[in-house]
Design a protein around this motif. Structure first.
Motif, short mmCIF file in Angstrom:
data_model
loop_
_atom_site.label_atom_id
_atom_site.label_comp_id
_atom_site.label_asym_id
_atom_site.label_seq_id
_atom_site.Cartn_x
_atom_site.Cartn_y
_atom_site.Cartn_z
N GLN A 1 0.82 -1.20 0.00
CA GLN A 1 0.00 0.00 0.00
C GLN A 1 0.86 1.26 0.00
OE1 GLN A 1 -2.31 -1.14 3.52
NE2 GLN A 1 -4.20 -0.98 2.29
N LEU A 2 1.95 1.23 0.76
CA LEU A 2 2.85 2.39 0.80
C LEU A 2 3.43 2.68 -0.58
CD1 LEU A 2 4.76 1.77 4.14
CD2 LEU A 2 3.23 3.68 3.64
N ILE A 3 3.84 1.62 -1.27
CA ILE A 3 4.39 1.79 -2.62
C ILE A 3 3.34 2.36 -3.56
CG2 ILE A 3 5.29 0.55 -4.64
CD1 ILE A 3 6.64 -1.38 -2.62
N ASP A 4 2.12 1.80 -3.49
CA ASP A 4 1.04 2.27 -4.37
C ASP A 4 0.69 3.73 -4.11
OD1 ASP A 4 0.90 -0.21 -5.55
OD2 ASP A 4 -0.84 -0.89 -4.39
N GLU A 5 0.61 4.12 -2.84
CA GLU A 5 0.27 5.50 -2.50
C GLU A 5 1.36 6.46 -2.96
OE1 GLU A 5 -2.47 6.63 -1.44
OE2 GLU A 5 -3.54 4.90 -0.65
N THR A 6 2.62 6.07 -2.79
CA THR A 6 3.73 6.92 -3.21
C THR A 6 3.74 7.10 -4.72
OG1 THR A 6 5.06 6.17 -1.33
CG2 THR A 6 6.23 7.23 -3.15
N LEU A 7 3.52 6.01 -5.46
CA LEU A 7 3.46 6.11 -6.92
C LEU A 7 2.30 6.99 -7.37
CD1 LEU A 7 4.29 2.44 -8.02
CD2 LEU A 7 5.68 4.49 -8.42
N THR A 8 1.17 6.85 -6.70
CA THR A 8 0.01 7.68 -7.03
C THR A 8 0.33 9.16 -6.86
OG1 THR A 8 -1.56 5.95 -6.42
CG2 THR A 8 -2.39 8.21 -6.45
N MET A 9 0.99 9.50 -5.76
CA MET A 9 1.31 10.89 -5.46
C MET A 9 2.27 11.47 -6.49
SD MET A 9 2.69 12.55 -1.90
CE MET A 9 4.30 11.74 -1.95
N VAL A 10 3.27 10.68 -6.88
CA VAL A 10 4.28 11.18 -7.82
C VAL A 10 3.75 11.21 -9.25
CG1 VAL A 10 6.55 10.74 -8.81
CG2 VAL A 10 6.20 10.46 -6.35
N VAL A 11 3.18 10.09 -9.70
CA VAL A 11 2.75 9.98 -11.09
C VAL A 11 1.53 10.84 -11.37
CG1 VAL A 11 1.93 8.41 -12.88
CG2 VAL A 11 3.73 7.67 -11.32
N ALA A 12 0.52 10.77 -10.51
CA ALA A 12 -0.71 11.52 -10.75
C ALA A 12 -0.53 13.01 -10.47
CB ALA A 12 -1.84 10.97 -9.87
N GLY A 13 0.51 13.37 -9.73
CA GLY A 13 0.67 14.77 -9.34
C GLY A 13 1.39 15.65 -10.32
N HIS A 14 2.17 15.07 -11.25
CA HIS A 14 2.99 15.95 -12.09
C HIS A 14 2.15 16.74 -13.10
CE1 HIS A 14 2.65 12.67 -15.06
NE2 HIS A 14 3.04 13.54 -15.96
N GLU A 15 1.14 16.11 -13.69
CA GLU A 15 0.36 16.81 -14.71
C GLU A 15 -0.61 17.82 -14.08
OE1 GLU A 15 -2.37 15.86 -18.68
OE2 GLU A 15 -1.69 14.22 -17.40
N THR A 16 -1.20 17.46 -12.97
CA THR A 16 -2.14 18.38 -12.32
C THR A 16 -1.42 19.64 -11.84
OG1 THR A 16 -1.81 17.07 -10.30
CG2 THR A 16 -3.79 16.62 -11.58
N THR A 17 -0.25 19.48 -11.25
CA THR A 17 0.52 20.63 -10.78
C THR A 17 0.93 21.51 -11.95
OG1 THR A 17 1.35 19.33 -8.92
CG2 THR A 17 2.53 21.34 -9.45
N ALA A 18 1.41 20.89 -13.03
CA ALA A 18 1.81 21.65 -14.22
C ALA A 18 0.62 22.42 -14.80
CB ALA A 18 2.39 20.71 -15.26
N SER A 19 -0.55 21.80 -14.80
CA SER A 19 -1.74 22.47 -15.32
C SER A 19 -2.07 23.71 -14.49
CB SER A 19 -2.92 21.50 -15.31
OG SER A 19 -4.11 22.14 -15.72
N ALA A 20 -2.04 23.58 -13.17
CA ALA A 20 -2.32 24.73 -12.30
C ALA A 20 -1.33 25.86 -12.54
CB ALA A 20 -2.29 24.29 -10.84
N LEU A 21 -0.06 25.51 -12.72
CA LEU A 21 0.96 26.55 -12.93
C LEU A 21 0.81 27.21 -14.29
CD1 LEU A 21 3.97 24.69 -11.31
CD2 LEU A 21 2.82 26.75 -10.43
N ASN A 22 0.37 26.47 -15.30
CA ASN A 22 0.06 27.08 -16.60
C ASN A 22 -0.93 28.21 -16.43
OD1 ASN A 22 1.62 25.81 -18.53
ND2 ASN A 22 0.11 24.23 -19.00
N TRP A 23 -2.02 27.90 -15.71
CA TRP A 23 -3.05 28.91 -15.51
C TRP A 23 -2.55 30.06 -14.65
CZ3 TRP A 23 -6.57 28.69 -18.92
CH2 TRP A 23 -7.06 27.48 -19.39
N LEU A 24 -1.71 29.77 -13.67
CA LEU A 24 -1.19 30.82 -12.79
C LEU A 24 -0.42 31.87 -13.58
CD1 LEU A 24 0.40 30.51 -9.33
CD2 LEU A 24 1.76 31.55 -11.12
#
Length: 216
Positions: A17-40
């Motif tokens: 579960q720890l591995i899955d949660e860490t992968l989710t945070m890293v993989v799913a987070g890069h595009e969402t963060t980049a999208s927010a910064l585009n708009w910023l």
């Protein structure tokens, strides 16, 4: 993540579960963060008075990157990020499945029903926000936040299923914004307004072309 535990049983996560949660945070987070910064950066290019205030704050920042240092020294920068995600939440549509029968807003919901929630619509609803289409980072000043229903702002969702990467994403965006804004000014160089494209994330339909200006 390592210290997280089930609220009801007190059990911690397994290694899997720890591995899955860490992968989710890293993989799913890069595009969402980049999208927010585009708009910023687009929004800042359209609001020079807000950009100037942000520049004054990041110029006074001592460069320390601990979480408390960032939060205390860059409060307006954080407000700009929060207001950006109000207008353009990367996760524009959330889904949840009801556990049992319920009544929501006068509507009967059966158990195991998929419920769709749109932060984009909630964040722009005039019942919750004054002048909802206006870019106003001051909405997230501590005194104004304290008077607002906390459930009308959910860029990372809310409750036990909220985004596990919220804290990481905010620190990442604070650092990016402060470090770039100290050196550069970004200018939007197209005449037409940016159009939305609602896919997995809320993104611009066409590329946002920006021109870099070195700050003197």
């Amino acid at each position: 993540i390592v210290s997280a535990h089930d609220r009801r049983t007190g059990e911690t996560m397994t290694d899997r579960q720890l591995i899955d949660e860490t992968l989710t945070m890293v993989v799913a987070g890069h595009e969402t963060t980049a999208s927010a910064l585009n708009w910023l950066w687009y929004l800042l290019s359209q609001h020079p008075e807000i950009e100037s205030r942000l520049h004054r704050e990041v110029d006074a920042w001592d460069g320390k990157t601990g979480n408390d240092d960032l939060q205390n020294q860059l409060p307006y920068t954080r407000q700009v990020i929060e207001e950006t995600m109000r207008l353009y939440p990367p996760g524009w549509l959330l889904t949840r499945r009801s556990i049992a029968q319920d009544v929501i807003g006068g509507h009967h919901i059966d158990g195991k029903t998929d419920v769709f929630i749109s932060p984009y619509l909630v964040h722009r609803h005039p019942a919750f926000w004054e002048s909802p289409e206006t870019f106003d980072p001051g909405r997230f000043d501590a005194s104004r936040k304290a008077t607002r229903n906390r459930f009308c702002y959910l860029p990372f969702a809310l409750g036990p299923r909220a985004c596990i990467g919220e804290h990481f994403a905010m620190v990442e965006m604070l650092l990016h914004t402060a470090l770039v804004a100290r050196q550069l000014r970004l200018r939007y160089r197209r005449d037409e307004p940016v159009e939305l494209e609602c896919q997995v994330n809320l993104r611009p339909k066409n590329s946002i072309f920006m021109e870099l200006e070195e700050r003197k």
